[in-house]
Design a protein around this motif. Structure first.
Motif, PDB file in Angstrom:
ATOM      1  N   ARG A  28     111.539 149.500  26.919  1.00 42.14           N
ATOM      2  CA  ARG A  28     112.661 148.840  28.232  1.00 42.14           C
ATOM      3  C   ARG A  28     112.775 147.102  27.749  1.00 42.14           C
ATOM      4  O   ARG A  28     114.431 147.736  27.848  1.00 42.14           O
ATOM      5  N   MET A  29     112.848 146.318  26.918  1.00 37.34           N
ATOM      6  CA  MET A  29     112.728 145.003  26.643  1.00 37.34           C
ATOM      7  C   MET A  29     113.671 145.426  25.542  1.00 37.34           C
ATOM      8  O   MET A  29     114.670 144.774  25.528  1.00 37.34           O
ATOM      9  N   LEU A  30     113.477 146.444  24.615  1.00 28.75           N
ATOM     10  CA  LEU A  30     114.457 146.082  23.387  1.00 28.75           C
ATOM     11  C   LEU A  30     115.644 146.841  23.860  1.00 28.75           C
ATOM     12  O   LEU A  30     116.564 146.422  23.406  1.00 28.75           O
ATOM     13  N   ARG A  31     115.778 148.122  25.111  1.00 29.35           N
ATOM     14  CA  ARG A  31     117.394 148.314  25.166  1.00 29.35           C
ATOM     15  C   ARG A  31     117.554 147.236  26.249  1.00 29.35           C
ATOM     16  O   ARG A  31     119.311 147.100  25.776  1.00 29.35           O
ATOM     17  N   ALA A  32     116.718 146.385  27.191  1.00 31.95           N
ATOM     18  CA  ALA A  32     117.481 145.876  27.271  1.00 31.95           C
ATOM     19  C   ALA A  32     118.346 144.185  26.485  1.00 31.95           C
ATOM     20  O   ALA A  32     119.641 143.850  26.569  1.00 31.95           O
ATOM     21  N   ALA A  33     117.332 144.371  25.553  1.00 23.94           N
ATOM     22  CA  ALA A  33     117.942 142.813  24.756  1.00 23.94           C
ATOM     23  C   ALA A  33     119.563 143.906  24.246  1.00 23.94           C
ATOM     24  O   ALA A  33     120.329 143.206  23.669  1.00 23.94           O
ATOM     25  N   VAL A  61     120.233 143.223  16.288  1.00 23.44           N
ATOM     26  CA  VAL A  61     119.594 143.445  17.719  1.00 23.44           C
ATOM     27  C   VAL A  61     117.993 143.094  17.716  1.00 23.44           C
ATOM     28  O   VAL A  61     116.461 142.772  17.682  1.00 23.44           O
ATOM     29  N   VAL A  62     117.373 144.412  16.917  1.00 27.54           N
ATOM     30  CA  VAL A  62     115.762 144.608  16.901  1.00 27.54           C
ATOM     31  C   VAL A  62     115.334 144.101  16.109  1.00 27.54           C
ATOM     32  O   VAL A  62     114.406 143.011  16.087  1.00 27.54           O
ATOM     33  N   GLU A  63     116.401 143.087  15.097  1.00 28.43           N
ATOM     34  CA  GLU A  63     115.442 142.248  14.134  1.00 28.43           C
ATOM     35  C   GLU A  63     115.635 141.149  14.406  1.00 28.43           C
ATOM     36  O   GLU A  63     114.169 140.840  15.047  1.00 28.43           O
TER      37      GLU A  63
END
Length: 154
Positions: A28-33, A61-63
């Motif tokens: 969820r945090m990654l999707r929000a980012a 963004v993942v990096e």
């Protein structure tokens, strides 16, 4: 092959079914980012014309999220907060799973940097930018810096 967005969606559903709260929180945090990055790129007047991010943009963004997790992990270790260290390590491992390639080990980074030395020289000012460019997205920048400093004495 699934893109980052589709993979996150599928993994989030699996984590919900498995009641894996740790994995679900990290996803969820990654999707929000990613969503926040999309919003930041969209002009307020042209909300209807929002373009989805490319896979490369999402990987960036993942990096960035991986880097932030590593920084948080360093701070938690320095503060001797074992509870936070375990939480950040688990989250980092989950998020790293969305990187296109696994991060290179220190030995692999050293081999790449040694291979660059004949091309650009053994001076830190010349070697560091070349190494950073070649290893972008495949290795942690801080680790690349450490290896280059060790090899150049800089």
């Amino acid at each position: 092959m699934m893109g980052v967005r589709e993979q996150l969606e599928a993994d989030m559903k699996d984590a919900m079914r498995a009641r894996d709260s740790e994995r679900l929180t990290a996803i969820r945090m990654l999707r929000a980012a990613i969503q926040n990055e999309e919003i930041a790129r969209t002009d307020a007047d042209h909300e209807k014309h929002r373009q989805p991010m490319s896979e490369e943009d999402m990987q960036a963004v993942v990096e960035r999220e991986v880097k932030q997790r590593r920084d948080s992990l360093d701070f938690a270790r320095k503060a001797n907060r074992d509870d936070l260290v375990q939480k950040e390590e688990a989250g980092l491992e989950i998020i790293e799973g969305y990187l296109p390639n696994r991060p290179l080990s220190r030995a692999e980074i050293e081999a790449e940097v040694r291979g660059l030395m004949p091309e650009v020289g053994a001076e830190f000012k010349k070697l560091m930018p070349a190494a950073a460019q070649r290893l972008r997205g495949r290795a942690d920048g801080r680790l690349v810096n450490e290896v280059v400093r060790a090899l150049t004495g800089g």
